[in-house]
Write a protein that holds these residues in place. Structure first.
Motif, short mmCIF file in Angstrom:
data_model
loop_
_atom_site.label_atom_id
_atom_site.label_comp_id
_atom_site.label_asym_id
_atom_site.label_seq_id
_atom_site.Cartn_x
_atom_site.Cartn_y
_atom_site.Cartn_z
N ALA A 284 -51.06 -16.04 -21.50
CA ALA A 284 -50.70 -17.47 -21.44
C ALA A 284 -50.11 -17.94 -22.77
CB ALA A 284 -51.93 -18.30 -21.08
N ARG A 285 -50.63 -17.41 -23.87
CA ARG A 285 -50.20 -17.82 -25.20
C ARG A 285 -48.82 -17.26 -25.54
NH1 ARG A 285 -54.68 -15.72 -29.15
NH2 ARG A 285 -53.29 -13.99 -29.68
N ARG A 286 -48.54 -16.07 -25.05
CA ARG A 286 -47.33 -15.33 -25.42
C ARG A 286 -46.07 -16.07 -24.95
NH1 ARG A 286 -42.46 -13.35 -23.59
NH2 ARG A 286 -41.76 -12.01 -25.26
N ARG A 287 -45.16 -16.27 -25.90
CA ARG A 287 -43.89 -16.90 -25.51
C ARG A 287 -42.72 -16.18 -26.19
NH1 ARG A 287 -42.25 -20.53 -29.68
NH2 ARG A 287 -43.89 -20.73 -31.24
N THR A 288 -41.59 -16.27 -25.55
CA THR A 288 -40.36 -15.65 -26.04
C THR A 288 -39.91 -16.31 -27.33
OG1 THR A 288 -39.65 -14.88 -23.88
CG2 THR A 288 -37.91 -15.41 -25.45
N THR A 289 -39.51 -15.49 -28.28
CA THR A 289 -39.07 -15.97 -29.59
C THR A 289 -37.66 -15.48 -29.87
OG1 THR A 289 -41.27 -16.15 -30.55
CG2 THR A 289 -39.49 -15.61 -32.07
N ARG A 290 -36.80 -16.40 -30.27
CA ARG A 290 -35.43 -16.02 -30.65
C ARG A 290 -35.17 -16.27 -32.13
NH1 ARG A 290 -34.91 -17.84 -25.44
NH2 ARG A 290 -33.97 -16.34 -23.99
N PHE B 24 -36.90 -15.78 -35.92
CA PHE B 24 -37.98 -15.04 -36.58
C PHE B 24 -38.13 -15.46 -38.04
CE2 PHE B 24 -36.86 -12.57 -32.93
CZ PHE B 24 -38.08 -12.12 -32.46
N ALA B 25 -39.37 -15.46 -38.49
CA ALA B 25 -39.67 -15.69 -39.91
C ALA B 25 -39.24 -14.46 -40.72
CB ALA B 25 -41.17 -15.93 -40.08
N VAL B 26 -39.00 -14.66 -42.01
CA VAL B 26 -38.63 -13.52 -42.85
C VAL B 26 -39.86 -12.69 -43.24
CG1 VAL B 26 -36.53 -14.59 -43.77
CG2 VAL B 26 -38.71 -14.91 -44.97
N ILE C 48 -38.76 -7.66 -33.32
CA ILE C 48 -40.18 -7.89 -33.57
C ILE C 48 -40.39 -8.56 -34.92
CG2 ILE C 48 -42.43 -6.74 -33.93
CD1 ILE C 48 -41.51 -4.62 -31.91
N GLY C 49 -41.18 -9.62 -34.91
CA GLY C 49 -41.51 -10.31 -36.15
C GLY C 49 -42.44 -11.47 -35.86
N TYR C 50 -42.69 -12.29 -36.89
CA TYR C 50 -43.48 -13.49 -36.69
C TYR C 50 -42.55 -14.62 -36.26
CZ TYR C 50 -47.15 -10.80 -38.83
OH TYR C 50 -48.06 -9.82 -39.08
N SER C 51 -42.99 -15.41 -35.33
CA SER C 51 -42.13 -16.45 -34.77
C SER C 51 -41.90 -17.60 -35.74
CB SER C 51 -42.75 -17.01 -33.49
OG SER C 51 -41.91 -18.01 -32.95
N ALA C 52 -40.65 -18.05 -35.80
CA ALA C 52 -40.32 -19.31 -36.47
C ALA C 52 -39.57 -20.19 -35.47
CB ALA C 52 -39.47 -19.04 -37.70
N ASP C 53 -39.81 -19.90 -34.20
CA ASP C 53 -39.10 -20.59 -33.12
C ASP C 53 -39.95 -21.76 -32.64
OD1 ASP C 53 -37.66 -21.29 -30.82
OD2 ASP C 53 -37.20 -19.21 -30.33
N PRO C 54 -39.41 -22.98 -32.77
CA PRO C 54 -40.22 -24.15 -32.40
C PRO C 54 -40.30 -24.37 -30.88
CG PRO C 54 -38.03 -24.86 -33.13
CD PRO C 54 -38.08 -23.36 -33.29
#
Lengths: 213, 213
Positions: free
Chosen positions: B30-36, B38-40, B185-191
């Protein structure tokens, strides 16, 4: 009746509450094995619905959510499904390519699919082929689902009917839907251990093909 | 740098040990969402290997494990991959069918794929088409993998290159391998919030098509 062991993440039937200790994904993935023989132990429908709820959270091409699930618990329906599948399996086993035929033989796999009537629940998974990446998205969702089944101590087999277009009709599903798999669901009574996997590192290349990570 | 929140199941970087509290599969899903975007923030390679290890536990047609993974962290390689993908994306966007074109527009999706150079890691996923159910099995394994990524607080997008046969060459992969997806793959910075899903109950039929559960 086969005894059902309670594992982390399994709902405690005596109290009706979830055990808060849950397993890491790698534990679920490693523990999970294909089951072809099911206990007669009934399955709690809430556990199956939990797994569908998990699958329905999966990403999909353009978020079209192309999956549909047919949940079958009626013994007469299961018998009809088994009959339809076995008819097609006979065709496959008569004309199977030698490599796969050898594998079937080594695993004792024949055209007979008793799990289609013995498992307490069948879950047919279909995908709307009008949607982009319908098959890919639906199998990703099946991946979610079988980890959720494992979490609830339920077992399954990703049974892919041979000539699925000839089996679809038994479910009354429209033509644009592809029958991707039928998942028999229940508690395992299958003594077979998990099939061995290659070391995961051997499937990884670094930056380009054939360079090792 | 975007702050990275520690979630249950995430390895604590200060101590190097895993937090033993892990999430239920439904929470991850449920938590998982698509990210386009990414944080550095760099990605720990051990976390990525963990996710491949999970994927490699998936079931597959005749247990052939048809998947192969190309792990790309070299910026020059990423630039080449992005270039190859964008060339094909331009072709797609010039000839896209109206329905999907409308969806692209509403989501601000163009032929440009900056995430292919901005994500710290790309993981190309290929399947050996000589194996039975190679594509289906590989997408099931991708389902395993993205739950594992979520468990490690990593984000991704199941990017399916347009005309993958024209992109495969950039990886140097043999012809019999289909390029199924490239996972940045990375940490999300997608709002952007998670895309809404239908109520899962509406995807379930009981015993036959169109009968409600």
């Amino acid at each position: 009746m086969t005894a059902v062991k309670t594992k982390p993440g399994h709902r405690d039937k005596s109290t009706g509450v979830s055990i808060s200790l849950s397993a890491h994904v790698v534990e679920l993935a490693a523990r999970r094995r294909t089951t072809r023989i099911f206990a007669v132990t009934p399955v709690n429908m809430d556990d199956v619905l939990y797994c569908v709820r998990v699958a329905a959270e999966a990403p999909s091409g353009a978020n079209r959510q192309p999956w549909r699930f047919i949940l079958v618990d009626d013994p007469e329906r299961k018998a009809k499904i088994r009959e339809a599948c076995e008819e097609q399996e006979k065709r496959l086993h008569e004309s199977v390519e030698p490599g796969l035929g050898q594998w079937f033989k080594s695993k004792g796999i024949t055209w007979q699919k008793p799990f289609l009537t013995e498992a307490p629940i069948l879950l047919a998974v279909l995908s709307d082929q009008k949607m982009p990446y319908a098959t890919e998205s639906t199998w990703l969702a099946i991946g979610y689902m079988i980890l959720a089944l494992e979490e609830r101590s339920l077992s399954t087999l990703t049974y892919t009917p041979s000539y699925p277009e000839n089996v679809r009709a038994v479910f009354g599903a429209p033509e644009e839907y592809r029958l991707e798999a039928i998942l028999p669901i229940g508690y395992s009574a299958d003594p077979k251990p998990k099939e061995k996997r290659r070391a995961f590192q051997s499937s990884i290349h670094k930056n380009v093909w054939n360079a090792q990570a």
